[in-house]
Design an enzyme around this catalytic site. Structure first.
Site, PDB file in Angstrom:
ATOM      1  N   CYS A  68      -0.110  14.256   2.326  1.00  0.00           N
ATOM      2  CA  CYS A  68      -0.180  12.810   2.655  1.00  0.00           C
ATOM      3  C   CYS A  68      -0.766  12.058   1.435  1.00  0.00           C
ATOM      4  O   CYS A  68      -1.691  12.479   0.693  1.00  0.00           O
ATOM      5  CB  CYS A  68      -1.522  12.696   3.503  1.00  0.00           C
ATOM      6  SG  CYS A  68      -2.079  10.951   4.059  1.00  0.00           S
ATOM      7  N   CYS A  71      -4.338  10.713   1.425  1.00  0.00           N
ATOM      8  CA  CYS A  71      -5.309  11.639   1.384  1.00  0.00           C
ATOM      9  C   CYS A  71      -5.583  12.046  -0.028  1.00  0.00           C
ATOM     10  O   CYS A  71      -6.668  12.527  -0.609  1.00  0.00           O
ATOM     11  CB  CYS A  71      -4.860  12.698   2.189  1.00  0.00           C
ATOM     12  SG  CYS A  71      -4.753  12.572   4.042  1.00  0.00           S
TER      13      CYS A  71
END
Length: 287
Positions: A68, A71
């Site tokens: 991600c 993230c």
């Protein structure tokens, strides 16, 4: 000539000792890290088996995935925020949803990254800015009190979320089995799907049989009467009709009157009006 060789041997031996000492020192540094190196990474890693630690104390938990991009951008801020964990008396943790699918289902993670605040068994979803200073203010100024906690029936420890966690773990196990069949055993994809279809069908039949058996044990069915042919049914009905008719004629005399000795003979009630008994004519003339 000998005088020139001796200093050369002494200097080479000294350099060898220095090299050995430096190697030992480096080895000690690698084996026993200093307090500054040991305290850098203060982010705890949670797993499916240790998630109940969140029920005690105060926690900030990040759910992320390595692939991600958002993230990855959050990681430096989260690591910096973890350095304040001792001052704020809060535990900082993270969960890799690709490695812990049970926790992903237990907290119903639908977006990444997702951050939860946990305080003595109450869970709140953090939806503010994702910077170090905002995280610190959220804990130090108790901004989490203004956030509505997750309801008890949707909490991670509820039966519903426990079932969801088991379902996510089952899906991950099925995926691992499919990977093992196709990559390690060399079974084609359609063969793996056929195996899962057969197992699903067999499991459904077995579960259905078990449920029927339990239902019969708990609520047994009534015994059914044997089937009678229509002709036999008419004979039975006619026999019952004749029996009732004979029972009705048992208390009737040949004259067509009912026998007074019959217990079923109706006794007339006494007449409340006093009746005068008429005397015979012969007695009336004599008088």
């Amino acid at each position: 000539m000998m005088a020139a060789v001796i200093p050369f041997r002494v200097s080479s031996a000294r350099s060898a000792w220095v090299a050995i000492a430096s190697m030992l020192l480096l080895l000690l540094l690698l084996i026993v890290p200093g307090p500054s190196l040991a305290g850098r990474n203060r982010v705890k890693v949670l797993t499916d088996g240790a998630w109940q630690e969140l029920l005690q104390g105060e926690w900030m938990v990040e759910f992320y995935a390595p692939w991600c991009p958002a993230c990855q951008n959050l990681q430096p801020e989260w690591e910096s925020f973890a350095e304040w964990s001792e001052d704020l008396e809060v535990n900082i943790a993270k969960v890799d949803v690709t490695e812990q699918p049970g926790l992903s289902g237990r907290f119903v993670i639908t977006a990444l990254p997702t951050i939860y605040h946990c305080k003595d068994g109450e869970f709140r979803r953090y939806q503010g800015p994702r910077t170090k200073s905002d995280f610190i203010n959220f804990i130090s100024e108790r901004e989490w009190k203004s956030v509505e906690p997750v309801s008890s029936w949707l909490g991670p420890s509820s039966f519903l979320m426990s079932s969801m966690s088991a379902l996510f773990q089952l899906s991950m196990w099925i995926r691992q089995c499919h990977t093992y069949f196709t990559e390690n055993l060399g079974i084609p994809n359609w063969g793996s799907y056929a195996i899962f279809a057969f197992v699903t069908l067999f499991s459904g039949l077995l579960l259905g049989l078990i449920m029927v058996f339990l239902a019969d044990c708990v609520c047994p069915s009534k015994k059914q009467r044997p089937y009678q042919h229509p002709h036999q049914r008419k004979l039975v009905e006619s026999a019952q009709h004749l029996k009732k008719k004979n029972e009705g004629l048992d208390g009737v005399n040949l004259d067509g009157e009912m026998d007074r000795g019959d217990p079923w003979y109706p006794v007339p009630p006494p007449n409340p009006v006093r009746q005068r008994i008429a005397k015979p004519a012969s007695e009336a003339e004599q008088s």
